[in-house]
Design a protein around this motif. Sequence first.
Motif, PDB file in Angstrom:
ATOM      1  N   LYS A 127     -28.661   9.138  73.777  1.00  0.00           N
ATOM      2  CA  LYS A 127     -27.429   8.956  74.544  1.00  0.00           C
ATOM      3  C   LYS A 127     -27.490   8.259  75.822  1.00  0.00           C
ATOM      4  CE  LYS A 127     -24.145  12.069  76.784  1.00  0.00           C
ATOM      5  NZ  LYS A 127     -23.651  13.344  77.004  1.00  0.00           N
ATOM      6  N   GLU A 128     -28.447   8.381  76.591  1.00  0.00           N
ATOM      7  CA  GLU A 128     -28.690   7.774  77.838  1.00  0.00           C
ATOM      8  C   GLU A 128     -28.864   6.159  77.675  1.00  0.00           C
ATOM      9  OE1 GLU A 128     -30.238  11.819  78.199  1.00  0.00           O
ATOM     10  OE2 GLU A 128     -30.566   9.991  77.009  1.00  0.00           O
ATOM     11  N   ILE A 129     -29.429   5.670  76.771  1.00  0.00           N
ATOM     12  CA  ILE A 129     -29.647   4.225  76.428  1.00  0.00           C
ATOM     13  C   ILE A 129     -28.383   3.785  75.662  1.00  0.00           C
ATOM     14  CG2 ILE A 129     -31.042   2.595  74.790  1.00  0.00           C
ATOM     15  CD1 ILE A 129     -33.488   4.411  74.986  1.00  0.00           C
ATOM     16  N   ARG A 130     -27.834   4.401  74.900  1.00  0.00           N
ATOM     17  CA  ARG A 130     -26.467   4.082  74.286  1.00  0.00           C
ATOM     18  C   ARG A 130     -25.374   3.872  75.364  1.00  0.00           C
ATOM     19  NH1 ARG A 130     -25.800   7.820  71.003  1.00  0.00           N
ATOM     20  NH2 ARG A 130     -24.334   9.155  72.221  1.00  0.00           N
ATOM     21  N   GLN A 131     -25.331   4.876  76.287  1.00  0.00           N
ATOM     22  CA  GLN A 131     -24.417   4.352  77.407  1.00  0.00           C
ATOM     23  C   GLN A 131     -24.623   3.191  78.252  1.00  0.00           C
ATOM     24  OE1 GLN A 131     -24.888   8.321  79.320  1.00  0.00           O
ATOM     25  NE2 GLN A 131     -23.288   9.260  78.263  1.00  0.00           N
ATOM     26  N   HIS A 132     -25.915   2.939  78.466  1.00  0.00           N
ATOM     27  CA  HIS A 132     -26.435   1.804  79.310  1.00  0.00           C
ATOM     28  C   HIS A 132     -26.129   0.622  78.629  1.00  0.00           C
ATOM     29  CE1 HIS A 132     -28.193   4.547  82.279  1.00  0.00           C
ATOM     30  NE2 HIS A 132     -28.266   3.455  83.048  1.00  0.00           N
ATOM     31  N   ILE A 133     -26.386   0.570  77.353  1.00  0.00           N
ATOM     32  CA  ILE A 133     -26.193  -0.548  76.483  1.00  0.00           C
ATOM     33  C   ILE A 133     -24.542  -0.907  76.316  1.00  0.00           C
ATOM     34  CG2 ILE A 133     -25.726  -1.359  74.098  1.00  0.00           C
ATOM     35  CD1 ILE A 133     -28.538  -0.030  73.223  1.00  0.00           C
ATOM     36  N   MET A 134     -23.642   0.308  76.231  1.00  0.00           N
ATOM     37  CA  MET A 134     -22.269   0.065  76.304  1.00  0.00           C
ATOM     38  C   MET A 134     -22.019  -0.713  77.633  1.00  0.00           C
ATOM     39  SD  MET A 134     -21.158   0.762  73.121  1.00  0.00           S
ATOM     40  CE  MET A 134     -19.653   0.495  73.564  1.00  0.00           C
ATOM     41  N   LYS A 135     -22.333  -0.082  78.619  1.00  0.00           N
ATOM     42  CA  LYS A 135     -22.050  -0.550  80.125  1.00  0.00           C
ATOM     43  C   LYS A 135     -22.215  -2.116  80.273  1.00  0.00           C
ATOM     44  CE  LYS A 135     -22.489   3.714  82.740  1.00  0.00           C
ATOM     45  NZ  LYS A 135     -23.432   4.514  83.669  1.00  0.00           N
ATOM     46  N   THR A 136     -23.395  -2.408  79.696  1.00  0.00           N
ATOM     47  CA  THR A 136     -23.863  -3.760  79.615  1.00  0.00           C
ATOM     48  C   THR A 136     -22.943  -4.788  78.881  1.00  0.00           C
ATOM     49  OG1 THR A 136     -26.299  -3.157  79.941  1.00  0.00           O
ATOM     50  CG2 THR A 136     -25.664  -5.437  79.108  1.00  0.00           C
ATOM     51  N   LEU A 137     -22.467  -4.215  77.607  1.00  0.00           N
ATOM     52  CA  LEU A 137     -21.597  -4.959  76.931  1.00  0.00           C
ATOM     53  C   LEU A 137     -20.233  -5.308  77.434  1.00  0.00           C
ATOM     54  CD1 LEU A 137     -22.586  -3.486  73.530  1.00  0.00           C
ATOM     55  CD2 LEU A 137     -23.138  -5.859  74.222  1.00  0.00           C
ATOM     56  N   LYS A 138     -19.768  -4.051  78.065  1.00  0.00           N
ATOM     57  CA  LYS A 138     -18.577  -4.205  78.799  1.00  0.00           C
ATOM     58  C   LYS A 138     -18.479  -5.035  80.068  1.00  0.00           C
ATOM     59  CE  LYS A 138     -17.085   0.723  77.527  1.00  0.00           C
ATOM     60  NZ  LYS A 138     -16.456   1.816  78.219  1.00  0.00           N
ATOM     61  N   PHE A 139     -19.737  -5.039  80.745  1.00  0.00           N
ATOM     62  CA  PHE A 139     -19.941  -6.011  81.998  1.00  0.00           C
ATOM     63  C   PHE A 139     -19.765  -7.525  81.513  1.00  0.00           C
ATOM     64  CE2 PHE A 139     -22.545  -8.406  84.958  1.00  0.00           C
ATOM     65  CZ  PHE A 139     -22.007  -8.155  85.998  1.00  0.00           C
ATOM     66  N   SER A 140     -20.537  -7.586  80.360  1.00  0.00           N
ATOM     67  CA  SER A 140     -20.519  -9.106  79.938  1.00  0.00           C
ATOM     68  C   SER A 140     -19.318  -9.752  79.433  1.00  0.00           C
ATOM     69  CB  SER A 140     -21.562  -9.150  78.725  1.00  0.00           C
ATOM     70  OG  SER A 140     -21.397  -8.365  77.421  1.00  0.00           O
ATOM     71  N   LYS A 141     -18.299  -8.588  79.078  1.00  0.00           N
ATOM     72  CA  LYS A 141     -16.965  -8.962  78.674  1.00  0.00           C
ATOM     73  C   LYS A 141     -16.126  -9.257  79.865  1.00  0.00           C
ATOM     74  CE  LYS A 141     -17.000  -6.734  74.000  1.00  0.00           C
ATOM     75  NZ  LYS A 141     -16.282  -5.592  73.342  1.00  0.00           N
ATOM     76  N   ILE A 142     -16.370  -8.612  80.859  1.00  0.00           N
ATOM     77  CA  ILE A 142     -15.411  -8.724  82.184  1.00  0.00           C
ATOM     78  C   ILE A 142     -15.893  -9.907  83.095  1.00  0.00           C
ATOM     79  CG2 ILE A 142     -14.821  -7.418  84.288  1.00  0.00           C
ATOM     80  CD1 ILE A 142     -15.363  -4.930  82.731  1.00  0.00           C
ATOM     81  N   THR A 143     -17.247 -10.323  83.008  1.00  0.00           N
ATOM     82  CA  THR A 143     -17.650 -11.199  83.914  1.00  0.00           C
ATOM     83  C   THR A 143     -17.059 -12.558  83.632  1.00  0.00           C
ATOM     84  OG1 THR A 143     -19.905 -10.122  83.929  1.00  0.00           O
ATOM     85  CG2 THR A 143     -19.695 -12.357  84.521  1.00  0.00           C
ATOM     86  N   PRO A 144     -16.842 -13.130  82.336  1.00  0.00           N
ATOM     87  CA  PRO A 144     -15.994 -14.555  82.084  1.00  0.00           C
ATOM     88  C   PRO A 144     -14.975 -14.546  82.761  1.00  0.00           C
ATOM     89  CG  PRO A 144     -17.236 -13.687  80.317  1.00  0.00           C
ATOM     90  CD  PRO A 144     -17.220 -12.711  81.160  1.00  0.00           C
ATOM     91  N   ASN A 145     -14.135 -13.513  82.806  1.00  0.00           N
ATOM     92  CA  ASN A 145     -12.674 -13.325  83.281  1.00  0.00           C
ATOM     93  C   ASN A 145     -12.753 -13.529  85.011  1.00  0.00           C
ATOM     94  OD1 ASN A 145     -11.787 -12.987  80.738  1.00  0.00           O
ATOM     95  ND2 ASN A 145     -11.811 -10.941  80.911  1.00  0.00           N
TER      96      ASN A 145
END
Length: 316
Positions: free
Chosen positions: A297-315
Amino acid sequence: MQGYTARNVSHTDFILIGFSGPAVWRQYLFIPFFITFVFSVIANIILVFIIILNRALHSPMCLLICAMSFVDLSVIIFCVPNMLFSLLLNWNHISLLGCLVQMFFLLIAGAFQSTIFMWMALDRYFAICTPLHYTKHMGFPSFLKFVIIPVLRNAIIVLTLVGLAGSLSYCQSNEIDHCFCEHMALVTLACGSIQINSILGLVGAFCVPTADFFLVTASYIKIFVSVFKSGKSSQKALSTCITHIMVTTVSLILLLTSYLSYRVNNSIVSNSRTLISTMYLLIPGCFNPLIYGIRTKEIRQHIMKTLKFSKITPNH
């Protein structure tokens, strides 16, 4: 350079001839193995960096998952590229020293894969059966006693096997019936008796992965008993334990099947043996990040946060 049987010559250069058959057939094998290799490298690198860079993931279990990914990544990088070049371009020569180095990484990685499974089982045992004393048991000074003996055991067995293999004279042939330098694939080419090497290899197979498997099973049996006696919800514990036992069982079966298959000598078994050994090399590195990374669970949550951050950053 063709294999030959000159008794007064000890070969120092070898040819890897695993997956014997037409060159086109070998090149087709390159495709699935290359895809698996790339996926394994990317998945394990991502998992290692996510755990290292996030202090919230520096719990014992997450660090053990990180260690497993590092071991999987190491053996894949050291052994698989040579196999891929052999399949695609027929670059299949390897020196005796290179073969021994590759053998060392294969053996030490296999040993520590099973040992890390055992450490994970201990972590779950302390977390579920003795939660009030978990920090005490899994603290570095206390856990060190569970580290020293397995590490020494693995190092002694692996160095002994590689050292004995390096001391042999290889005059039978210079063609290794494999895609990489597996222990028995090399020593069967030696002159004279290899009984000691064979016995020690079998002892190593049963003293490391088999012993660790029984310790893992014993730990989870105690976990099951503790959970059922306490009357607590057992779904999470059962899911974790069953997944863990399935992974260790598959790894153990592949390892022992590969080793014991050297007692049978024909071309069909030869290709099957090479395939099983290759699966033992590639499968853990491919599926361990999914099983132990995504399902934690803990690792999955950090992976999701990283993916969301990578999507937001280009904008921005």
